[in-house]
Design a protein around this motif. Structure first.
Motif, PDB file in Angstrom:
ATOM      1  N   VAL A 109      34.558  39.987  56.240  1.00 17.04           N
ATOM      2  CA  VAL A 109      34.195  39.145  55.101  1.00 17.04           C
ATOM      3  C   VAL A 109      33.729  40.011  53.929  1.00 17.04           C
ATOM      4  O   VAL A 109      33.992  39.705  52.761  1.00 17.04           O
ATOM      5  N   ALA A 110      33.034  41.111  54.245  1.00 18.95           N
ATOM      6  CA  ALA A 110      32.572  42.010  53.177  1.00 18.95           C
ATOM      7  C   ALA A 110      33.750  42.629  52.431  1.00 18.95           C
ATOM      8  O   ALA A 110      33.673  42.841  51.209  1.00 18.95           O
TER       9      ALA A 110
ATOM     10  N   GLY B  73      37.075  42.663  47.286  1.00 23.34           N
ATOM     11  CA  GLY B  73      38.294  42.307  46.565  1.00 23.34           C
ATOM     12  C   GLY B  73      38.055  41.267  45.490  1.00 23.34           C
ATOM     13  O   GLY B  73      38.644  41.344  44.398  1.00 23.34           O
ATOM     14  N   ALA B  74      37.188  40.298  45.759  1.00 21.96           N
ATOM     15  CA  ALA B  74      36.878  39.276  44.752  1.00 21.96           C
ATOM     16  C   ALA B  74      36.202  39.898  43.533  1.00 21.96           C
ATOM     17  O   ALA B  74      36.517  39.554  42.388  1.00 21.96           O
TER      18      ALA B  74
ATOM     19  N   ILE C  11      34.970  32.660  47.484  1.00 21.89           N
ATOM     20  CA  ILE C  11      34.580  33.639  48.496  1.00 21.89           C
ATOM     21  C   ILE C  11      34.365  32.960  49.842  1.00 21.89           C
ATOM     22  O   ILE C  11      34.714  33.504  50.901  1.00 21.89           O
ATOM     23  N   VAL C  12      33.782  31.755  49.822  1.00 21.03           N
ATOM     24  CA  VAL C  12      33.591  31.016  51.076  1.00 21.03           C
ATOM     25  C   VAL C  12      34.937  30.690  51.710  1.00 21.03           C
ATOM     26  O   VAL C  12      35.136  30.857  52.926  1.00 21.03           O
TER      27      VAL C  12
ATOM     28  N   GLY D  17      40.791  38.606  46.605  1.00 16.06           N
ATOM     29  CA  GLY D  17      40.025  38.956  47.796  1.00 16.06           C
ATOM     30  C   GLY D  17      40.909  39.196  48.993  1.00 16.06           C
ATOM     31  O   GLY D  17      40.790  40.218  49.686  1.00 16.06           O
ATOM     32  N   ILE D  18      41.823  38.280  49.258  1.00 18.34           N
ATOM     33  CA  ILE D  18      42.702  38.453  50.417  1.00 18.34           C
ATOM     34  C   ILE D  18      43.729  39.552  50.177  1.00 18.34           C
ATOM     35  O   ILE D  18      44.148  40.255  51.105  1.00 18.34           O
TER      36      ILE D  18
END
Length: 375
Positions: A213-214, A219-220, A239-240, A319-320
């Motif tokens: 998750v970090a 990335g976000a 992010i969630v 993020g991904i």
């Protein structure tokens, strides 16, 4: 309390801030008396000075006389011609504790200011509300509040004893929502941990999975910096959502790794991780690219309806996109590091229970094999 103009000067110098207003409205002119060091050295206190000034101009009740059915107060004060002009204030003499009198200008600093027509209070303390409008094309409310709370407001608190400050309005609501969101995210992470622990029969592997998750958060943040968007409250929703996608990709990798350990118990774990990463690379990459490219129209949409959701799309898309190559490398490396760290403990357990190897083999399953490798 410091003058309101001093509070608004910092806001006025900030680009993108306009229509600055404060709740206190100026009223009539007034005189402020500040006891000087000379007056303090003579034994005079601010309470004594204020009492003598009030008694001189407004009077002091020294006696109450009964006249018929009414009571009449006897008030002693300066005569009318000695309290009718501003010069009479500067000519006032103050009595010292020893009985002597001195001019008020010798023991106090007198300044002319303007009072306030109304004074607001909260919990018995005077309150000053400062409001302003922020141009979103120039800056954001978060940036303005951040500049004030990091340097300017703490300096005011140090300069004026007893002064305290707090954010209210939209900023306070946003902080409350952020606290609630972080609490809900903590509960969600705890639920994911319990679910993964029951699946893998291990407490270590869920921690390895949740560390990904970090990578998504990194990335976000990179996506917001690259596109020039501030990290807002809506970004946290992305992010969630990103956390669930990244965890799913990690589970795909570790599930194949567990299956390889169950089918080939003597396989080298580094080779098993490399083979699992190569085998799951295509489905993970397809999931990543389909999600990222699917969000591109929303990220580059210019309409006002979509502008509110752009930060969330950036968090999820970038993020991904950045977390996927990191987790394909970092997760196997983390597992190998934990294997090396747990090797001495596993050796000690085998020495204490040499009959473990002679026990009947249990039915092979991915979760059992994965747990055994990390025990």
């Amino acid at each position: 309390m410091p003058p309101p103009r001093r509070w608004t000067a910092k806001l006025a110098a900030t680009a993108g801030v306009s229509d600055i207003d404060f709740s206190l409205q100026f009223g009539k002119r007034q005189l402020e008396f500040q006891l000087s060091e000379v007056g303090q050295s003579l034994g005079l206190t601010e309470t004594d000075m204020a009492r003598q000034i009030r008694n001189a101009f407004f009077g002091e009740t020294v006696q109450t006389v009964q006249r018929g059915l009414e009571e009449v107060d006897v008030v002693v004060r300066y005569p009318q011609d000695a309290r009718s002009s501003l010069s009479d204030v500067y000519a006032l003499r103050i009595a010292l504790p020893g009985g002597d009198t001195v001019p008020i200008t010798a023991v106090a600093d007198i300044s002319e200011t303007r009072g306030f027509s109304t004074i607001e209070r909260a919990d018995g303390r005077r309150v000053l509300r400062v409001t302003a409008k922020v141009d979103p094309d120039v800056t954001t409310a978060d940036n303005v509040n951040g500049n004030l709370t990091t340097a300017f407001l703490p300096q005011l608190s140090d300069r004026y004893v007893g002064l305290s400050w707090s954010l209210s309005g939209q900023a306070a609501d946003q902080n409350e929502d952020l606290t609630n969101l972080l609490g809900a995210m903590g509960i969600a992470m705890l639920g994911i941990f319990v679910m993964l622990a029951s699946f893998t029969r291990s407490y270590v592997m869920p921690m390895v999975i949740l560390t990904t998750v970090a990578y998504g958060v990194v990335g976000a943040v990179v996506g917001h910096v690259w596109l020039g968007y501030p990290l807002t409250f809506v970004s946290l929703f992305g992010i969630v959502a990103l956390s669930g996608v990244v965890v799913n990709d990690t589970i795909l990798l570790l599930d194949d790794y567990g299956r390889r350990l169950s089918h080939y118990p003597r396989i080298d774990k580094a080779k098993a991780l490399a083979d699992s990463a190569a085998r799951r690379f295509r489905p993970i990459l397809m999931t990543t690219l389909s999600t990222a490219f699917g969000l591109l129209p929303m990220i580059y949409e210019t309409s006002m309806q979509a502008k509110f959701l752009i930060p969330m799309a950036i968090s999820l898309g970038f993020g991904i996109l950045i977390a996927t190559p990191i987790l394909l490398l970092a997760v196997p490396a983390t597992i190998l590091i934990l294997e090396d760290l747990s090797a001495p403990l596993r050796w000690v357990l085998q020495k204490r229970s040499p009959d473990i190897e002679n026990r009947p083999n249990r039915p092979a399953c991915p979760s059992h094999s994965l747990t055994k490798s990390m025990s």
